[in-house]
Design an enzyme around this catalytic site. Structure first.
Site, PDB file in Angstrom:
ATOM      1  N   GLU A  91     -14.017  42.757-149.971  1.00 14.64           N
ATOM      2  CA  GLU A  91     -13.777  44.368-148.728  1.00 14.64           C
ATOM      3  C   GLU A  91     -13.338  45.122-148.789  1.00 14.64           C
ATOM      4  O   GLU A  91     -11.934  45.557-149.854  1.00 14.64           O
ATOM      5  CB  GLU A  91     -13.221  42.437-147.685  1.00 14.64           C
ATOM      6  CG  GLU A  91     -14.570  41.558-147.314  1.00 14.64           C
ATOM      7  CD  GLU A  91     -12.968  40.564-146.528  1.00 14.64           C
ATOM      8  OE1 GLU A  91     -14.407  39.996-146.421  1.00 14.64           O
ATOM      9  OE2 GLU A  91     -12.743  40.720-147.155  1.00 14.64           O
ATOM     10  N   GLU A 141      -6.675  39.390-136.140  1.00 15.72           N
ATOM     11  CA  GLU A 141      -6.755  38.417-136.210  1.00 15.72           C
ATOM     12  C   GLU A 141      -4.811  37.929-135.895  1.00 15.72           C
ATOM     13  O   GLU A 141      -3.428  38.015-136.779  1.00 15.72           O
ATOM     14  CB  GLU A 141      -7.185  36.916-137.482  1.00 15.72           C
ATOM     15  CG  GLU A 141      -8.565  37.536-137.435  1.00 15.72           C
ATOM     16  CD  GLU A 141      -9.418  37.737-138.545  1.00 15.72           C
ATOM     17  OE1 GLU A 141     -10.189  37.426-138.462  1.00 15.72           O
ATOM     18  OE2 GLU A 141      -8.875  37.039-139.454  1.00 15.72           O
ATOM     19  N   ASP A 176     -17.482  30.489-143.029  1.00 11.93           N
ATOM     20  CA  ASP A 176     -18.302  31.581-143.071  1.00 11.93           C
ATOM     21  C   ASP A 176     -19.438  31.195-143.183  1.00 11.93           C
ATOM     22  O   ASP A 176     -20.353  32.004-141.779  1.00 11.93           O
ATOM     23  CB  ASP A 176     -18.290  32.301-144.273  1.00 11.93           C
ATOM     24  CG  ASP A 176     -15.888  32.884-144.663  1.00 11.93           C
ATOM     25  OD1 ASP A 176     -15.678  32.997-143.347  1.00 11.93           O
ATOM     26  OD2 ASP A 176     -15.734  33.444-145.330  1.00 11.93           O
ATOM     27  N   ARG A 230     -17.343  31.694-133.782  1.00  9.45           N
ATOM     28  CA  ARG A 230     -17.783  30.769-134.693  1.00  9.45           C
ATOM     29  C   ARG A 230     -17.955  29.710-134.013  1.00  9.45           C
ATOM     30  O   ARG A 230     -16.750  28.707-133.408  1.00  9.45           O
ATOM     31  CB  ARG A 230     -17.132  30.952-135.577  1.00  9.45           C
ATOM     32  CG  ARG A 230     -17.050  32.089-136.457  1.00  9.45           C
ATOM     33  CD  ARG A 230     -16.421  31.711-138.119  1.00  9.45           C
ATOM     34  NE  ARG A 230     -16.332  33.101-139.190  1.00  9.45           N
ATOM     35  CZ  ARG A 230     -15.969  33.181-140.228  1.00  9.45           C
ATOM     36  NH1 ARG A 230     -15.433  31.872-140.465  1.00  9.45           N
ATOM     37  NH2 ARG A 230     -15.689  34.458-140.826  1.00  9.45           N
ATOM     38  N   ARG A 288     -13.112  35.354-134.892  1.00 12.99           N
ATOM     39  CA  ARG A 288     -13.054  36.158-136.366  1.00 12.99           C
ATOM     40  C   ARG A 288     -13.631  37.614-136.281  1.00 12.99           C
ATOM     41  O   ARG A 288     -14.200  37.767-135.840  1.00 12.99           O
ATOM     42  CB  ARG A 288     -13.226  35.356-138.015  1.00 12.99           C
ATOM     43  CG  ARG A 288     -12.471  34.522-137.482  1.00 12.99           C
ATOM     44  CD  ARG A 288     -12.462  33.371-139.361  1.00 12.99           C
ATOM     45  NE  ARG A 288     -11.264  34.475-139.772  1.00 12.99           N
ATOM     46  CZ  ARG A 288     -11.152  34.820-141.407  1.00 12.99           C
ATOM     47  NH1 ARG A 288     -11.746  33.868-141.661  1.00 12.99           N
ATOM     48  NH2 ARG A 288     -10.072  35.857-141.470  1.00 12.99           N
ATOM     49  N   ARG A 301      -0.637  34.493-145.732  1.00 10.77           N
ATOM     50  CA  ARG A 301      -1.656  35.757-144.461  1.00 10.77           C
ATOM     51  C   ARG A 301      -0.760  36.016-143.141  1.00 10.77           C
ATOM     52  O   ARG A 301      -0.839  35.731-142.424  1.00 10.77           O
ATOM     53  CB  ARG A 301      -3.310  35.398-143.855  1.00 10.77           C
ATOM     54  CG  ARG A 301      -3.767  35.598-145.353  1.00 10.77           C
ATOM     55  CD  ARG A 301      -5.274  35.608-144.636  1.00 10.77           C
ATOM     56  NE  ARG A 301      -6.509  35.931-145.479  1.00 10.77           N
ATOM     57  CZ  ARG A 301      -7.100  35.288-145.867  1.00 10.77           C
ATOM     58  NH1 ARG A 301      -8.070  35.150-144.409  1.00 10.77           N
ATOM     59  NH2 ARG A 301      -8.461  35.685-146.744  1.00 10.77           N
ATOM     60  N   ARG A 323     -10.006  45.425-151.667  1.00 10.81           N
ATOM     61  CA  ARG A 323      -9.564  43.764-151.726  1.00 10.81           C
ATOM     62  C   ARG A 323      -9.227  43.464-152.360  1.00 10.81           C
ATOM     63  O   ARG A 323     -10.359  43.628-153.427  1.00 10.81           O
ATOM     64  CB  ARG A 323      -9.569  42.603-150.184  1.00 10.81           C
ATOM     65  CG  ARG A 323      -9.531  41.264-150.914  1.00 10.81           C
ATOM     66  CD  ARG A 323     -10.495  40.315-149.641  1.00 10.81           C
ATOM     67  NE  ARG A 323     -10.463  39.262-150.280  1.00 10.81           N
ATOM     68  CZ  ARG A 323     -10.344  37.811-149.273  1.00 10.81           C
ATOM     69  NH1 ARG A 323     -10.585  38.449-148.118  1.00 10.81           N
ATOM     70  NH2 ARG A 323     -10.430  36.413-149.504  1.00 10.81           N
ATOM     71  N   TYR A 339      -7.178  39.299-140.664  1.00  8.49           N
ATOM     72  CA  TYR A 339      -8.201  40.899-140.966  1.00  8.49           C
ATOM     73  C   TYR A 339      -7.682  41.444-139.505  1.00  8.49           C
ATOM     74  O   TYR A 339      -7.138  41.125-138.495  1.00  8.49           O
ATOM     75  CB  TYR A 339      -9.508  40.680-140.331  1.00  8.49           C
ATOM     76  CG  TYR A 339     -10.298  39.392-141.677  1.00  8.49           C
ATOM     77  CD1 TYR A 339      -9.257  38.836-142.755  1.00  8.49           C
ATOM     78  CD2 TYR A 339     -11.787  39.801-142.365  1.00  8.49           C
ATOM     79  CE1 TYR A 339     -10.299  38.523-143.616  1.00  8.49           C
ATOM     80  CE2 TYR A 339     -12.004  39.061-143.455  1.00  8.49           C
ATOM     81  CZ  TYR A 339     -11.448  38.676-144.242  1.00  8.49           C
ATOM     82  OH  TYR A 339     -12.444  38.146-145.149  1.00  8.49           O
TER      83      TYR A 339
END
Length: 435
Positions: A292, A416, A128, A123, A104, A368, A308, A396
């Site tokens: 962001e 992504e 997160d 990750r 990510r 998304r 954002r 993203y």
């Protein structure tokens, strides 16, 4: 602390087929600060370096992964002098590679010598807040081929904490590439976590090797500063030509920037960011919360920030702010909501290239999906066209371009991408602007 350093095991070291040399993860940049000091002395810019040692260290390891290459599935329309087509696509990382559950937070930049550097979080858990690697890949032929992934930071077995990318930045005067990331950002902290800290690592050889991370806490304090995600800039025009700027956010505070006027040796906060309202209170739907963000420099030397809109204040769209003093201040009277840029609350891409402003995000107010490239000939006063990069799940995104005369007809997108989930892979797309 959290990031640990290892010697490279020869059994996992790989050879970069691009430049014919072995990757080495033992830092060879101990002379970076003296070199910058010498540069600044020559240019009459003096600064004090505050370098904090990082407790027990950083895992530096090297490996190779095969990549999948796909054909772009894009659709668009012909509008004005921009008539884009996806010229090439490469999958740089995909879920499952090296046992990673998700890749990510894509970062992308060109170096002054023409190398492309892509970076991402690898990750080990989906959240997160969890252990990660920092992974990078390099291309010396403008994305036609890519060297194998390198894993340059490692959180070991930690579960509760994890660094957060982040922003990538190039100093074109010293040929130094920086990556900024946040550590200890998720409460409750792990045992021994002293609080949020901003770290910066650098490379002076176009991303081939990287120096030790520097803790900027002594310069900017124990304050949560989530850079980007995206790229920082070096101002190319007055005022404050040469200044390094990285912008980011903190949920309770809003959007703000850190600045360096001595080529990254010292950093400070800008004087006035874009404050969230109400101030220092828990957020709820409908509050003003810039989050962001990505910045670009416009031809008159001003800075545009596109953020954002986390709590969907006024609209499900993007927040746009302006600075006229090198990102020191972003006056509230210069803030607007671009209702043409509908957004599902995501980190978006922004790029000013060859007199055109480009923007990428999933063009959807709630989901998304449908990553779309849009462009404006009027610095975003209105948007003149759009082109769908990927019609399914997408998250993203970030962009890069080269100022080389032979490369003006291209921009580069890293995003992504998935079919069922937006983080199934990170894909690189080379876009030809005119046909």
């Amino acid at each position: 602390m959290y990031i640990q350093k290892l010697q490279v095991n020869a059994s996992v070291a790989s050879r970069d087929q691009h430049d014919g040399s072995s990757f080495s993860f033992v830092s060879n940049h101990g002379d970076w600060l003296p070199a910058v000091r010498e540069f600044t002395r020559q240019h009459s810019r003096r600064g004090k370096v505050l370098v904090a040692s990082i407790p027990a260290g950083i895992v530096l390891l090297c490996t190779a992964i095969g990549v999948g290459v796909g054909v772009s599935r894009a659709a668009g329309r012909n509008t004005g002098k921009v008539n884009p087509v996806a010229a090439a696509e490469h999958t740089l990382w995909k879920t499952g590679d090296m046992g990673i559950l998700a890749y990510r937070i894509p970062l992308l930049t060109f170096t002054p010598k023409g190398y492309l550097i892509a970076a991402a979080e690898a990750r080990k858990h989906m959240q997160d807040a969890g252990p990660k690697y920092l992974t990078i890949r390099r291309s010396r032929d403008k994305g036609a081929t890519w060297g194998p992934p390198k894993y340059i930071l490692n959180h070991g077995a930690l579960v509760k904490e994890g660094f957060m990318l982040g922003s990538i930045l190039v100093d074109h005067e010293t040929n130094t590439t920086f990556i900024v990331f946040l550590q200890c950002s998720f409460p409750p902290p792990d045992v021994g976590c002293p609080g949020p800290a901003t770290y910066i690592i650098n490379s002076t050889d176009d991303g081939k090797t990287w120096g030790e991370p520097r803790n900027l806490t002594h310069q900017i304090g124990h304050v949560t500063f989530a850079a980007g995600p995206g790229y920082g800039i070096q101002k190319q025009k007055e005022p404050f030509k040469g200044r390094l700027i990285i912008c980011g956010h903190r949920s309770m505070i809003g959007t703000f920037c850190i600045l360096s006027d001595d080529h990254g040796m010292t950093w400070r906060y800008g004087k006035q960011g874009l404050a969230a309202l109400p101030s220092h209170q828990s957020r709820q739907k409908g509050d003003f919360q810039p989050d962001e963000c990505q910045i670009v420099e416009l031809p008159n030397g001003s800075i545009m920030l596109n953020a954002r809109n986390e709590q969907k204040y006024r609209c499900r769209c993007r927040i746009v702010a302006m600075s006229y003093d090198g990102a020191d201040t972003f006056p509230m009277e210069k803030v607007k909501f671009d209702e043409a840029l509908i957004d599902p609350t995501v980190a978006a891409g922004l790029l000013y290239h060859d007199s055109v402003l480009f923007f990428t995000n999933p063009k959807n107010s709630t989901h998304r999906m449908k990553l779309t490239l849009r462009w404006s000939f009027s610095h975003g006063n209105h948007w003149d066209g759009e082109y769908v990069i990927w019609h399914k799940q997408s998250g993203y995104s970030t962009m890069a371009s080269s100022n080389h005369p032979t490369d003006k007809n291209y921009i580069y997108i890293l995003f992504e991408k998935g079919i069922h989930r937006e983080y199934e892979s990170i894909s690189f797309v080379k876009v030809k602007l005119t046909q």
